[in-house]
Scaffold this motif. Structure first.
Motif, short mmCIF file in Angstrom:
data_model
loop_
_atom_site.label_atom_id
_atom_site.label_comp_id
_atom_site.label_asym_id
_atom_site.label_seq_id
_atom_site.Cartn_x
_atom_site.Cartn_y
_atom_site.Cartn_z
N VAL A 1 65.24 18.74 59.98
CA VAL A 1 66.29 19.07 59.02
C VAL A 1 66.33 20.57 58.77
CG1 VAL A 1 66.97 18.86 56.59
CG2 VAL A 1 66.33 16.82 57.89
N VAL A 2 65.17 21.17 58.56
CA VAL A 2 65.09 22.61 58.29
C VAL A 2 65.58 23.41 59.49
CG1 VAL A 2 63.49 24.52 57.88
CG2 VAL A 2 63.28 22.41 56.55
N GLN A 3 65.18 23.01 60.68
CA GLN A 3 65.61 23.72 61.89
C GLN A 3 67.12 23.69 62.05
OE1 GLN A 3 63.45 21.91 65.10
NE2 GLN A 3 61.48 22.76 64.47
N GLU A 4 67.74 22.52 61.78
CA GLU A 4 69.19 22.42 61.92
C GLU A 4 69.92 23.26 60.88
OE1 GLU A 4 70.73 21.09 64.40
OE2 GLU A 4 68.81 20.43 65.26
N ILE A 5 69.39 23.31 59.66
CA ILE A 5 70.01 24.14 58.62
C ILE A 5 69.87 25.62 58.98
CG2 ILE A 5 69.86 24.85 56.19
CD1 ILE A 5 69.10 22.02 55.47
N GLN A 6 68.71 26.02 59.49
CA GLN A 6 68.51 27.41 59.90
C GLN A 6 69.47 27.80 61.02
OE1 GLN A 6 64.29 27.24 60.75
NE2 GLN A 6 63.77 28.26 58.83
N ARG A 7 69.67 26.93 61.98
CA ARG A 7 70.61 27.21 63.07
C ARG A 7 72.03 27.34 62.54
NH1 ARG A 7 68.30 22.66 67.30
NH2 ARG A 7 66.34 23.73 67.82
N LEU A 8 72.36 26.52 61.57
CA LEU A 8 73.69 26.55 60.98
C LEU A 8 73.93 27.87 60.24
CD1 LEU A 8 76.07 24.48 60.77
CD2 LEU A 8 75.22 23.97 58.47
N LEU A 9 72.90 28.35 59.53
CA LEU A 9 73.04 29.58 58.76
C LEU A 9 73.18 30.80 59.67
CD1 LEU A 9 70.41 29.01 55.91
CD2 LEU A 9 72.89 28.79 55.79
N VAL A 10 72.66 30.72 60.89
CA VAL A 10 72.78 31.84 61.81
C VAL A 10 74.23 32.03 62.26
CG1 VAL A 10 72.15 32.66 64.12
CG2 VAL A 10 70.40 31.69 62.62
N VAL A 11 74.92 30.91 62.47
CA VAL A 11 76.29 30.96 63.02
C VAL A 11 77.34 31.02 61.92
CG1 VAL A 11 77.94 29.79 64.53
CG2 VAL A 11 75.49 29.68 65.03
N HIS A 12 77.15 30.26 60.85
CA HIS A 12 78.17 30.14 59.81
C HIS A 12 77.68 30.79 58.50
CE1 HIS A 12 80.53 27.28 62.21
NE2 HIS A 12 79.36 26.75 62.55
N PRO A 13 78.48 31.67 57.92
CA PRO A 13 78.12 32.27 56.63
C PRO A 13 78.37 31.31 55.48
CG PRO A 13 80.24 33.11 57.36
CD PRO A 13 79.75 32.21 58.44
N ILE A 14 77.37 30.49 55.15
CA ILE A 14 77.52 29.49 54.10
C ILE A 14 76.37 29.61 53.10
CG2 ILE A 14 78.80 27.81 55.49
CD1 ILE A 14 76.22 26.32 55.97
N LEU A 15 76.64 29.14 51.91
CA LEU A 15 75.64 29.05 50.84
C LEU A 15 75.22 27.59 50.72
CD1 LEU A 15 74.15 30.11 48.25
CD2 LEU A 15 76.28 29.65 47.02
N VAL A 16 73.93 27.33 50.68
CA VAL A 16 73.41 25.96 50.59
C VAL A 16 72.90 25.70 49.18
CG1 VAL A 16 71.76 24.29 51.51
CG2 VAL A 16 72.76 26.03 53.03
N LEU A 17 73.43 24.66 48.54
CA LEU A 17 72.96 24.21 47.23
C LEU A 17 72.46 22.79 47.38
CD1 LEU A 17 75.89 25.44 44.91
CD2 LEU A 17 73.81 26.68 45.54
N ALA A 18 71.18 22.55 47.10
CA ALA A 18 70.58 21.23 47.28
C ALA A 18 69.89 20.78 46.00
CB ALA A 18 69.57 21.26 48.43
N THR A 19 70.15 19.57 45.58
CA THR A 19 69.47 19.01 44.42
C THR A 19 68.23 18.26 44.87
OG1 THR A 19 70.70 16.91 44.48
CG2 THR A 19 71.67 18.74 43.22
N LYS A 20 67.28 18.12 43.94
CA LYS A 20 66.03 17.40 44.24
C LYS A 20 65.49 16.80 42.95
CE LYS A 20 62.11 19.42 44.90
NZ LYS A 20 61.07 20.32 45.48
N SER A 21 65.15 15.54 42.98
CA SER A 21 64.55 14.89 41.81
C SER A 21 63.14 15.41 41.61
CB SER A 21 64.54 13.37 41.98
OG SER A 21 65.85 12.87 42.02
N ALA A 22 62.73 15.47 40.35
CA ALA A 22 61.40 15.98 40.02
C ALA A 22 60.59 14.89 39.35
CB ALA A 22 61.50 17.19 39.10
N VAL A 23 59.28 14.91 39.59
CA VAL A 23 58.34 13.99 38.97
C VAL A 23 57.53 14.80 37.97
CG1 VAL A 23 56.42 12.41 39.32
CG2 VAL A 23 58.23 12.59 41.05
#
Length: 325
Positions: free
Chosen positions: A214-236
């Motif tokens: 997942v991380v590798q694919e997001i990194q490849r995406l950020l190299v080609v496309h100028p996008i901002l990534v916002l991700a939510t995550k549940s906390a314990v």
């Protein structure tokens, strides 16, 4: 020395120059500055950043994503009315599988009404708003639902092609990638067999390898496309002993965060490969028990990465809008 004729185009491309004004226009067109609503207003976010929004359930994490999406899909100006948006597309990847389209519909309608100075209620029969603008904005809201990590990885792998197709159709380029929520399949992936597959050339299937992909694919995406990534995550939340009982590490799982503070008020269960990708981290808390206003839920936000010595508070109204306090 005279340049060869067949090399003239190459030399002209290499020696091409541009003024500072032309360079600035090009950069701002490719990576425009987006003014995000609170609680993102504390830090200047730009394309290439990966922002993690951490909080228990419920803590308005999805609503914060919706507010950011609305600021992006709204135009800067429409028919002489200022909306302050970016008029760019967003892609919402729903891993939690609980997204309600009526929430963004109500919030978008209310934003259009407020910008036009109309005070009538959405529930009122005489309410009017610009439906043409409403439809145009929703066309820029792209949605994808995934039911497991394999569908999520397949979506990321085909995302470059999809974004290219949207651009060819004449639509606006995607500027924000919204992921809700990144740890949705944690327990499903932990149940994957960690033994090697029959083919020795392939990696063993485990939570660690899934998150790495997942991380590798997001990194490849950020190299080609100028996008901002916002991700939510549940906390314990809870004390260290009780949290450890809930989440037990396997020997091959690394959960230490090399970039964040060590005294987190929650247990970070995502592998370190994901945590190293995160450039900004925001913590959300529900203050329902401490709030004097029992009619509306109250939440607090705090930046953990980078660490800011300030907290913001907001409530959520019936139209799924965040109201700063």
């Amino acid at each position: 020395m005279q340049q060869p004729r067949d090399m003239t185009p190459a030399f002209s491309w290499i020696t091409a120059d541009e003024t500072a004004e032309q360079a600035l226009v090009r950069i701002l067109t490719e990576r425009p500055f987006l003014i995000l609503p609170p609680p993102f207003h504390r830090l200047p976010l730009r394309a290439g950043n990966v922002v993690e929004i951490v909080g228990p359930s419920p803590s308005a994490k999805t609503l914060i994503l919706i507010q950011a999406a609305i600021n992006c899909i709204l135009p800067k100006e429409w028919k002489g009315v200022s909306y302050g948006g970016l008029e760019r597309a967003v892609l919402f990847i729903d891993l939690d599988c609980r997204f309600d389209v009526s929430s963004i519909s109500r919030a978008l309608q209310r934003r259009i009404i407020e910008a036009n100075g109309l005070r009538s209620s959405l529930k009122g029969s005489g309410n009017e708003y610009d439906k043409e603008l409403f439809v145009a904005c929703l066309r820029r809201f792209l949605y994808r639902r995934c039911y497991n990590s394999f569908e999520f990885i397949a979506t990321l792998k085909t995302l470059h092609h999809r974004l290219h197709q949207e651009k060819e159709k004449g639509g606006s380029a995607v500027y924000i990638l919204l992921i809700d929520s990144i740890g949705a399949f944690y327990w499903m992936d932990r149940a994957l067999p960690s033994s090697s597959t029959r083919n020795n050339n392939r990696k063993s299937l485990s939570l660690q390898t899934v998150v790495e992909t997942v991380v590798q694919e997001i990194q490849r995406l950020l190299v080609v496309h100028p996008i901002l990534v916002l991700a939510t995550k549940s906390a314990v939340f809870g004390d260290k002993q009780s949290t450890t009982d809930v989440i037990r590490k396997r020997p091959d799982e690394k959960t230490s965060d090399p970039r964040g503070p060590q005294n987190k008020p929650y247990r970070d269960f995502m592998p370190s490969v994901w945590q190293s990708l995160v450039s900004h981290r925001m913590l959300l808390r529900s203050l329902d028990g401490e709030s004097k206003n029992q009619n509306r839920p109250t939440f607090s936000t705090e930046w953990l990465l980078p660490s800011l010595n300030s907290m913001d508070y907001f409530t959520v109204n019936d139209d799924c809008l965040l109201i700063p306090k």
